[in-house]
Write an enzyme that holds these catalytic residues in place. Structure first.
Site, mmCIF file in Angstrom:
data_model
loop_
_atom_site.group_PDB
_atom_site.id
_atom_site.type_symbol
_atom_site.label_atom_id
_atom_site.label_comp_id
_atom_site.label_asym_id
_atom_site.label_seq_id
_atom_site.Cartn_x
_atom_site.Cartn_y
_atom_site.Cartn_z
ATOM 1 N N TYR A 131 12.478 -18.103 -49.509
ATOM 2 C CA TYR A 131 11.919 -16.848 -50.053
ATOM 3 C C TYR A 131 11.383 -15.965 -48.916
ATOM 4 O O TYR A 131 11.665 -14.765 -48.853
ATOM 5 C CB TYR A 131 10.809 -17.202 -51.040
ATOM 6 C CG TYR A 131 10.165 -16.028 -51.751
ATOM 7 C CD1 TYR A 131 10.769 -15.452 -52.870
ATOM 8 C CD2 TYR A 131 8.931 -15.515 -51.328
ATOM 9 C CE1 TYR A 131 10.150 -14.396 -53.545
ATOM 10 C CE2 TYR A 131 8.318 -14.464 -51.991
ATOM 11 C CZ TYR A 131 8.923 -13.907 -53.100
ATOM 12 O OH TYR A 131 8.327 -12.862 -53.761
ATOM 13 N N LYS B 42 12.333 -12.117 -47.700
ATOM 14 C CA LYS B 42 11.343 -11.033 -47.741
ATOM 15 C C LYS B 42 11.076 -10.450 -46.345
ATOM 16 O O LYS B 42 10.797 -9.263 -46.223
ATOM 17 C CB LYS B 42 10.057 -11.527 -48.408
ATOM 18 C CG LYS B 42 10.234 -11.884 -49.902
ATOM 19 C CD LYS B 42 10.698 -10.682 -50.731
ATOM 20 C CE LYS B 42 10.620 -10.932 -52.227
ATOM 21 N NZ LYS B 42 11.032 -9.755 -53.025
ATOM 22 N N THR C 222 2.141 -12.232 -62.995
ATOM 23 C CA THR C 222 3.392 -11.942 -63.734
ATOM 24 C C THR C 222 4.036 -13.264 -64.132
ATOM 25 O O THR C 222 3.657 -14.329 -63.618
ATOM 26 C CB THR C 222 4.391 -11.174 -62.839
ATOM 27 O OG1 THR C 222 4.901 -12.084 -61.841
ATOM 28 C CG2 THR C 222 3.782 -9.951 -62.175
ATOM 29 N N ARG D 144 10.507 -7.404 -67.193
ATOM 30 C CA ARG D 144 9.185 -8.040 -67.326
ATOM 31 C C ARG D 144 8.412 -7.853 -66.016
ATOM 32 O O ARG D 144 8.926 -7.237 -65.072
ATOM 33 C CB ARG D 144 9.341 -9.529 -67.658
ATOM 34 C CG ARG D 144 9.945 -10.314 -66.518
ATOM 35 C CD ARG D 144 10.079 -11.799 -66.851
ATOM 36 N NE ARG D 144 10.150 -12.587 -65.635
ATOM 37 C CZ ARG D 144 10.364 -13.893 -65.584
ATOM 38 N NH1 ARG D 144 10.521 -14.561 -66.704
ATOM 39 N NH2 ARG D 144 10.396 -14.530 -64.448
ATOM 40 N N ASN E 127 13.218 -4.080 -57.013
ATOM 41 C CA ASN E 127 12.120 -4.962 -57.427
ATOM 42 C C ASN E 127 12.593 -6.366 -57.825
ATOM 43 O O ASN E 127 11.853 -7.328 -57.664
ATOM 44 C CB ASN E 127 11.391 -4.280 -58.598
ATOM 45 C CG ASN E 127 10.465 -5.207 -59.333
ATOM 46 O OD1 ASN E 127 9.368 -5.509 -58.879
ATOM 47 N ND2 ASN E 127 10.913 -5.689 -60.505
ATOM 48 N N ASP F 117 23.276 -7.156 -62.585
ATOM 49 C CA ASP F 117 23.031 -8.244 -61.641
ATOM 50 C C ASP F 117 23.028 -7.616 -60.254
ATOM 51 O O ASP F 117 24.067 -7.166 -59.757
ATOM 52 C CB ASP F 117 24.137 -9.300 -61.761
ATOM 53 C CG ASP F 117 23.978 -10.408 -60.724
ATOM 54 O OD1 ASP F 117 23.071 -10.323 -59.865
ATOM 55 O OD2 ASP F 117 24.777 -11.360 -60.767
ATOM 56 N N VAL F 118 21.868 -7.587 -59.612
ATOM 57 C CA VAL F 118 21.728 -6.860 -58.336
ATOM 58 C C VAL F 118 22.597 -7.428 -57.209
ATOM 59 O O VAL F 118 22.826 -6.750 -56.214
ATOM 60 C CB VAL F 118 20.256 -6.801 -57.842
ATOM 61 C CG1 VAL F 118 19.385 -6.015 -58.801
ATOM 62 C CG2 VAL F 118 19.686 -8.196 -57.595
ATOM 63 N N ASP G 168 18.137 -5.131 -65.567
ATOM 64 C CA ASP G 168 17.760 -6.547 -65.513
ATOM 65 C C ASP G 168 18.927 -7.398 -65.995
ATOM 66 O O ASP G 168 19.761 -6.920 -66.770
ATOM 67 C CB ASP G 168 16.515 -6.819 -66.386
ATOM 68 C CG ASP G 168 15.679 -7.989 -65.873
ATOM 69 O OD1 ASP G 168 16.203 -9.120 -65.857
ATOM 70 O OD2 ASP G 168 14.519 -7.783 -65.476
HETATM 71 N N1 LIG Z 1 4.175 -12.013 -58.761
HETATM 72 C C1 LIG Z 1 3.825 -12.215 -57.506
HETATM 73 O O1 LIG Z 1 2.820 -12.888 -57.217
HETATM 74 C C2 LIG Z 1 4.610 -11.581 -56.384
HETATM 75 C C3 LIG Z 1 4.085 -11.656 -55.090
HETATM 76 C C4 LIG Z 1 4.764 -11.047 -54.035
HETATM 77 C C5 LIG Z 1 5.952 -10.379 -54.275
HETATM 78 N N2 LIG Z 1 6.452 -10.331 -55.545
HETATM 79 C C6 LIG Z 1 7.700 -9.591 -55.722
HETATM 80 O O2 LIG Z 1 7.514 -8.601 -56.714
HETATM 81 C C7 LIG Z 1 8.760 -8.319 -57.364
HETATM 82 C C8 LIG Z 1 8.584 -8.413 -58.873
HETATM 83 O O3 LIG Z 1 8.226 -9.745 -59.206
HETATM 84 P P1 LIG Z 1 7.501 -10.173 -60.562
HETATM 85 O O4 LIG Z 1 6.314 -10.946 -60.169
HETATM 86 O O5 LIG Z 1 7.382 -9.013 -61.473
HETATM 87 O O6 LIG Z 1 8.611 -11.224 -61.083
HETATM 88 P P2 LIG Z 1 9.272 -11.498 -62.532
HETATM 89 O O7 LIG Z 1 10.032 -12.775 -62.377
HETATM 90 O O8 LIG Z 1 8.242 -11.417 -63.584
HETATM 91 O O9 LIG Z 1 10.290 -10.276 -62.674
HETATM 92 C C9 LIG Z 1 11.463 -10.218 -61.892
HETATM 93 C C10 LIG Z 1 12.616 -9.707 -62.743
HETATM 94 O O10 LIG Z 1 13.800 -9.698 -61.932
HETATM 95 C C11 LIG Z 1 14.882 -10.059 -62.760
HETATM 96 N N3 LIG Z 1 16.032 -10.549 -61.986
HETATM 97 C C12 LIG Z 1 16.153 -11.755 -61.380
HETATM 98 N N4 LIG Z 1 17.371 -11.853 -60.824
HETATM 99 C C13 LIG Z 1 18.031 -10.692 -61.085
HETATM 100 C C14 LIG Z 1 19.319 -10.201 -60.760
HETATM 101 N N5 LIG Z 1 20.212 -10.942 -60.084
HETATM 102 N N6 LIG Z 1 19.653 -8.946 -61.161
HETATM 103 C C15 LIG Z 1 18.768 -8.199 -61.864
HETATM 104 N N7 LIG Z 1 17.532 -8.617 -62.221
HETATM 105 C C16 LIG Z 1 17.178 -9.861 -61.822
HETATM 106 C C17 LIG Z 1 14.316 -11.137 -63.668
HETATM 107 O O11 LIG Z 1 15.131 -11.325 -64.825
HETATM 108 C C18 LIG Z 1 12.917 -10.600 -63.967
HETATM 109 O O12 LIG Z 1 12.891 -9.845 -65.156
HETATM 110 C C19 LIG Z 1 9.743 -9.322 -56.785
HETATM 111 O O13 LIG Z 1 10.477 -8.704 -55.745
HETATM 112 C C20 LIG Z 1 8.867 -10.420 -56.228
HETATM 113 O O14 LIG Z 1 9.513 -11.150 -55.208
HETATM 114 C C21 LIG Z 1 5.823 -10.922 -56.596
#
Ligand SMILES: NC(=O)c1ccc[n+]([C@@H]2O[C@H](COP(=O)([O-])OP(=O)(O)OC[C@H]3O[C@@H](n4cnc5c(N)ncnc54)[C@H](O)[C@@H]3O)[C@@H](O)[C@H]2O)c1
Length: 243
Positions: free
Chosen positions: A153, A157, A188, A17, A88, A61-62, A38
Site C-alpha cells: 500500500y 501511495k 470509513t 462509500r 479517490n 473499474d479504475v 465505483d
Molecule cells: N480511511 C482511511 O483511514 C484512509 C487513510 C489514508 C488514505 N485513505 C485513502 O482515501 C481514499 C478513500 O478511501 P476510503 O477510506 O473512503 O475507502 P473505502 O474503501 O470506504 O472507499 C473506497 C471506494 O473505492 C472503490 N474501489 C475499489 N476498487 C475500485 C476500482 N478498481 N475501481 C473503482 N472503484 C474502486 C470501493 O468500491 C470503495 O467504494 C483511498 O484512496 C484511500 O487509500 C484512506
C-alpha cells in the site's frame, strides 16, 4: 458558500462509500455536478440518486482503460464537460514485507497507482479543451512516511505522490493543476474493522478524522480558490506526521 463549485463537473472515483461519497454530497451542496464512479454498483447508484439532477453514476473499474473512456464519454454526454477529477478509489491491504503476496501487491498497484495514471490520461484532454482544471490524487500518510505492514500500500501511495508532481509539471502549461492529499486515519468502511475500539491518544488532535474533513480540503483543491496551487502535497491527519 454555495457558489464554491458552481458550474463545475467533478468526477470522483470510488464514490460509492467512504470519503468519495462524502465528497460527492459536499460538492453537490457547493453547486457541482458530480460523476460518481465505483465498482460497487448499488452503493454508487444510491449516492448519485441522492444528488438528483446533479448526480450521475457510472460503473467503473479504475484499473481498466476502456472503463475510463466510458466515464469520460458519459460525463460529457450528461454534463457537457469535466472540470475536475478526484482519484479517490483504492484498496487497502496490510502484510509484513516478507509475507506480502505478489498477487495482492499487483492488485494494489493496479487500482491505487495505475488507476490514477489512467485517469489523468483519460481526463486531461477534456480539462484542456475546457481551458484547464484540477486533478486531486488521494494518497495517504503511508505515502509520506514508512508504516509497518504497508510495503504494498505504501509503495502505491508514495508512487502516487511522484505521479502527482510529474503530471503537475507536464500539465501546468494547460492550466491543469495536480495535487495530492494525504489523509491519516479516517473513519470509513475501508478501515472500520482495523480501527474499532482503538485509542487515539497518539494523534495530536486525539481522535480519528471524519470523511468530510478530507472532503473540505479536496473541495478547495477542485475550486478556483486554489488557482495558484499545483504539484503540492496536503496532509490531513490530525497532526500525526507533524512530529
Ligand atoms: N480511511 C482511511 O483511514 C484512509 C487513510 C489514508 C488514505 N485513505 C485513502 O482515501 C481514499 C478513500 O478511501 P476510503 O477510506 O473512503 O475507502 P473505502 O474503501 O470506504 O472507499 C473506497 C471506494 O473505492 C472503490 N474501489 C475499489 N476498487 C475500485 C476500482 N478498481 N475501481 C473503482 N472503484 C474502486 C470501493 O468500491 C470503495 O467504494 C483511498 O484512496 C484511500 O487509500 C484512506
Amino acid at each position: 458558500m454555495a457558489e464554491r463549485l458552481e458550474g463545475k463537473v467533478v468526477v470522483i472515483t470510488g464514490a460509492g462509500r467512504g470519503q468519495g461519497a462524502a465528497e460527492a454530497r459536499l460538492f453537490a451542496r457547493a453547486g457541482a455536478r458530480v460523476v460518481v464512479t465505483d465498482v460497487r454498483e448499488d452503493e454508487g447508484r444510491a449516492v448519485a440518486e441522492e444528488l438528483g439532477d446533479q448526480g450521475l453514476y457510472v460503473r467503473h473499474d479504475v484499473s481498466d482503460p476502456a472503463s475510463w473512456a466510458t466515464v469520460v464519454k458519459e460525463a460529457v454526454h450528461a454534463f457537457g464537460t469535466v472540470s475536475a477529477l478526484v482519484n479517490n478509489a483504492a484498496l487497502w491491504r496490510t502484510a509484513h514485507v516478507e509475507r506480502q503476496r505478489l498477487d495482492e501487491f499487483e492488485a494494489l498497484l493496479r487500482v491505487n497507482l495505475l488507476g490514477p495514471f489512467l485517469g489523468i490520461q483519460a481526463v486531461a484532454p477534456v480539462l484542456r479543451a475546457g481551458g484547464g482544471g484540477s486533478i486531486v490524487n488521494i494518497s495517504s500518510t503511508a505515502g509520506l512516511v514508512g508504516i509497518p505492514g504497508h510495503a504494498a500500500y505504501g509503495s502505491t501511495k508514495f508512487g502516487l505522490r511522484g505521479l502527482t508532481r510529474s503530471a503537475a509539471l507536464d500539465l501546468a502549461g494547460d492550466r491543469i493543476r495536480v495535487n495530492s492529499v494525504h489523509p491519516g486515519a479516517i473513519d470509513t468502511p475501508m478501515v472500520a474493522e482495523a480501527v474499532a475500539g482503538r485509542d487515539w491518544s497518539h494523534v495530536p488532535l486525539g481522535r480519528i478524522g471524519r470523511p468530510e474533513e478530507v472532503g473540505e480540503l479536496v473541495l478547495f483543491l477542485c475550486s478556483d480558490a486554489s488557482s495558484y496551487i499545483t504539484g503540492t502535497e496536503f496532509t490531513v491527519d490530525g497532526g500525526m506526521t507533524a512530529a
